[in-house]
Each structure stands twice: as C-alpha cells, then as structure tokens.
Design a protein around this motif. Structure first.
Motif, PDB file in Angstrom:
ATOM      1  N   GLU A   1      21.544  56.146  80.803  1.00 45.09           N
ATOM      2  CA  GLU A   1      20.473  55.222  80.440  1.00 45.09           C
ATOM      3  C   GLU A   1      20.522  54.012  81.362  1.00 45.09           C
ATOM      4  O   GLU A   1      21.485  53.250  81.360  1.00 45.09           O
ATOM      5  N   VAL A   2      19.485  53.876  82.160  1.00 44.75           N
ATOM      6  CA  VAL A   2      19.358  52.736  83.074  1.00 44.75           C
ATOM      7  C   VAL A   2      17.997  52.111  82.839  1.00 44.75           C
ATOM      8  O   VAL A   2      16.992  52.825  82.707  1.00 44.75           O
ATOM      9  N   ARG A   3      17.941  50.803  82.780  1.00 42.58           N
ATOM     10  CA  ARG A   3      16.685  50.094  82.578  1.00 42.58           C
ATOM     11  C   ARG A   3      16.420  49.173  83.767  1.00 42.58           C
ATOM     12  O   ARG A   3      17.345  48.597  84.354  1.00 42.58           O
ATOM     13  N   GLY A   4      15.159  49.004  84.098  1.00 45.05           N
ATOM     14  CA  GLY A   4      14.787  48.211  85.256  1.00 45.05           C
ATOM     15  C   GLY A   4      15.164  46.750  85.164  1.00 45.05           C
ATOM     16  O   GLY A   4      15.243  46.064  86.192  1.00 45.05           O
ATOM     17  N   ASN A   5      15.411  46.231  83.939  1.00 45.19           N
ATOM     18  CA  ASN A   5      15.763  44.819  83.796  1.00 45.19           C
ATOM     19  C   ASN A   5      17.269  44.575  83.859  1.00 45.19           C
ATOM     20  O   ASN A   5      17.726  43.448  83.652  1.00 45.19           O
ATOM     21  N   MET A   6      18.041  45.615  84.140  1.00 45.93           N
ATOM     22  CA  MET A   6      19.478  45.410  84.337  1.00 45.93           C
ATOM     23  C   MET A   6      19.703  44.678  85.657  1.00 45.93           C
ATOM     24  O   MET A   6      18.932  44.819  86.597  1.00 45.93           O
ATOM     25  N   ARG A   7      20.780  43.927  85.736  1.00 45.42           N
ATOM     26  CA  ARG A   7      21.058  43.161  86.944  1.00 45.42           C
ATOM     27  C   ARG A   7      21.480  44.070  88.097  1.00 45.42           C
ATOM     28  O   ARG A   7      21.236  43.770  89.261  1.00 45.42           O
ATOM     29  N   LYS A   8      22.114  45.178  87.786  1.00 42.35           N
ATOM     30  CA  LYS A   8      22.529  46.115  88.824  1.00 42.35           C
ATOM     31  C   LYS A   8      22.675  47.503  88.223  1.00 42.35           C
ATOM     32  O   LYS A   8      22.786  47.658  86.999  1.00 42.35           O
TER      33      LYS A   8
END
Length: 368
Positions: free
Chosen positions: A74-81
């Motif tokens: 799970e990766v979201r575009g608003n993560m810092r990296k």
C-alpha cells in the motif's frame, strides 16, 4: 491448461470470419526450461481508481491461471517517500504493476512516481497509442509509440527560490541519458518492424539542452540505416498530431514533451482509458496505464465503481510478454479487444455505463 488453450485455439480457427482469429504460426513459441515457473510481481494499487483497476487485473489473471503471483504494498501519493520495503520488493522481483499515484499540485511532497523511476533507474517510458477496433474516433490508422526519457529534463526536481518572488527551475539534459533513450527507441523500432523514428525537440529555442538531445539522436540514427529518422519541433508536432496523426510511427522525446504528446496521442486514438504503457530500465520494469491523464480518476468514479480497467489490462498483457508468457498475453489482449469490439460492456468514457466489475466479468467470459 494445455487442453483448455488448445480448445480455445480450435474455436477461433473454426470461425475464420472472426476478427480475433489467431494468426497462423509456422513455428510455435519454444520456452526455455523453467520459463513456466510462476513469477512474483510487486503490486502497488495506488490512489483513486487504482485499487479498482489493479483488482480487475488480479481477477483476470486468476481466471486465466496465469503464472503470476502478486506481492502487494500500500503506497499513497501523499507519502513523503516510497517505503524502502517497496523499493526492495521491486529490486527483488524486477517487475511491478502499479495503479496511479496522486501527486499534490503546487507544494506538498515530491512525486513518488519520479522517486520510483530515479531510484530504480527506469529511464524509458513507452506508451502505445493505437486505434482499438470497435471504438469510433476522428482519425483512423493511428499506431504511435511514444518513447519518453524518464529521469531528467524538467522533471529533475531541481527548483529553488533565488529571492522572494523569483523561482529558478533547472532543466537537465545529459548526453548519457539522451543517447540511451535514443538507442532504446531505435532498438524498439528495429525489433518491432517499425519504419520511422521521429525526435521531438525545441532546439530552435533551447539550443544547448535540446540541441544535445538531437545530437545524440542523430548519432544513434546513423547505426540504423534501415529506419527513417526525422525531427520535429514540439509545437509543430502537436499541430501535426491532431491534424494527421497517422504520419507518426515511433516518437522519441525528452521528459516533459513526451508526457504531453503521449496524452494527446492517447486522446486522439481512443482515450487514455484504453492505452497501455510501461516503464523500463536495464534491470527493472513498471507497468501502468499508458497515459497519465485520468489514471487516478475522481471521487464519483470511485464511489460508483465505474473505472475503466482496459488500459491496465492491456498493460498487463505487455507485462506478460515481458515475463516471457506470450500465450497468456495473447489470450488476455484478444479477450479485452473482443469485449470492446462487441460494444455491449463499456464504461462511461467509452460511451457505456458499465461498472468495472461488469467489464471484468465480460473479459473473463471472453477468455473462456
């Protein structure tokens, strides 16, 4: 599995009038020992419609009994990296299937898409913009492959505020990156029996940066005498693209121009929802919807579950060929195109009102 594939082939051959009749082959695909072993693919569902369309791919792969297993993160575009475990997964598996990742506009975190490309040195983006049988478009005979440099140019991310109210953004073009994207474009054309490669530039204004890109393309072109090479300024290219797109074959571009041209060509050929694409480097590959416009969708589409899964399904067929599973790729692509041609099950962007699941069910039925 072999009996079922043979049965499907027999049905196709028994109906020669079918537009999806299997091509005759004088020599069958001969796998190397071990090629049938299941492959693990990193899966990033992403934001917005991403979980819907990647879920569609999972269902179709399972229905096909394709030798692919997904390792989900799970990766979201608003993560810092991008989380380190995701990078390690792609490095380990070599291949990733990804939904769209939203990038904040004007401020916020930097693009995770760019982070992935730079971290894994996935330097070539490929989008195939082609007329799909059954979809009525303004132009016919469109079959354009846009190959875009993925790691530098205006997307280098080198920006800073010189003084309050003055921002400097650097466009970086290197001979190394320009030569390798040109080599990839010509190699692609050679291996896929393409006749022409067009370099897109703005060297009349950016004489050093785009001039270096053109110089690199010209040097590589000399090694491929059987392929026609020409050049076109990006603004004229946009005009020619909407007026007479069938004149283009393979297009090689710096980063920003390629993004604009791929989305324009996709819209001309039938819409971003049906155009496949992928990103590749020396060791790793990421497959996703070809044109970036609409790859996250909007809240209404997500709530109604009416996202178009066709682009990612066709990108998955590209992935299967990359993994050396060509028969599975052919079956998937044939089934998707059959559903579009029949016209009974389409999402709103293609003139219908079907849900994502209804399209998936139609594709699975076509596979059988």
């Amino acid at each position: 599995m072999a009996r079922r594939s043979a049965s499907m082939l027999s049905r196709l051959l028994a109906n020669p009038s079918s537009p999806f009749t299997a091509p005759s082959r004088s020599i069958t695909y001969m796998p190397r020992p071990g090629d049938g072993a299941p492959r693990i693919v990193t899966l990033i569902p992403g934001d917005g419609i991403g979980p819907l369309v990647t879920g569609a791919v999972e269902q179709v792969m399972e229905a096909m009994h394709a030798p692919v297993h997904f390792e989900r993160y799970e990766v979201r575009g608003n993560m810092r990296k991008v989380p380190e475990e995701v990078i390690e997964s792609v490095k380990r598996n070599k291949v990733c299937l990804k939904g769209g990742l939203a990038t904040p506009v004007g401020g916020g975190v930097s693009s995770l898409n760019m982070q992935l490309r730079k971290e894994l040195d996935i330097y070539a983006s490929l989008v195939n913009c082609i007329n799909v049988p059954g979809l009525v478009t303004r132009h016919e005979n469109v079959d354009i492959v846009v190959i875009r440099e993925n790691t530098e140019g205006e997307y280098s991310g080198l920006e800073h505020e010189v003084v309050p109210g003055v921002v400097e953004s650097l466009k970086v073009i290197t001979k190394f990156c320009s030569e390798r994207i040109a080599r990839y474009a010509f190699e692609y054309a050679y291996l896929n029996n393409r006749k022409k490669v067009t370099a897109v530039h703005k060297a009349n204004i950016m004489k050093l940066a785009d001039g270096l890109f053109l110089e690199s393309c010209r040097e590589v072109a000399k090694k491929y005498s059987g392929i026609t090479y020409n050049e076109i300024i990006v603004d004229n290219c946009c005009m020619q693209l909407v007026a007479k797109p069938e004149q283009f074959d393979v297009m090689v571009t710096p980063n920003l121009y390629g993004n604009l041209i791929a989305n324009t060509a996709a819209g001309i050929a039938g819409g971003t929802g049906v155009m496949p694409g992928g990103n590749v480097g020396a060791e790793h590959a990421i497959f996703e919807q070809g044109a970036s416009a609409g790859n996250v969708g909007n809240d209404k589409i997500v709530e109604q579950k009416k996202a178009n899964p066709v682009a990612l399904l066709l990108s998955s067929a590209m992935m299967l060929r990359h993994l050396r599973f060509p028969t599975f790729a052919d079956r998937l692509e044939t089934a998707v195109k059959q559903v579009i041609q029949e016209g009974k099950c389409r999402t709103k962007d293609l003139g219908g009102d079907c849900t994502t699941q209804e399209v998936v069910d139609a594709v699975i039925a076509a596979l059988e």
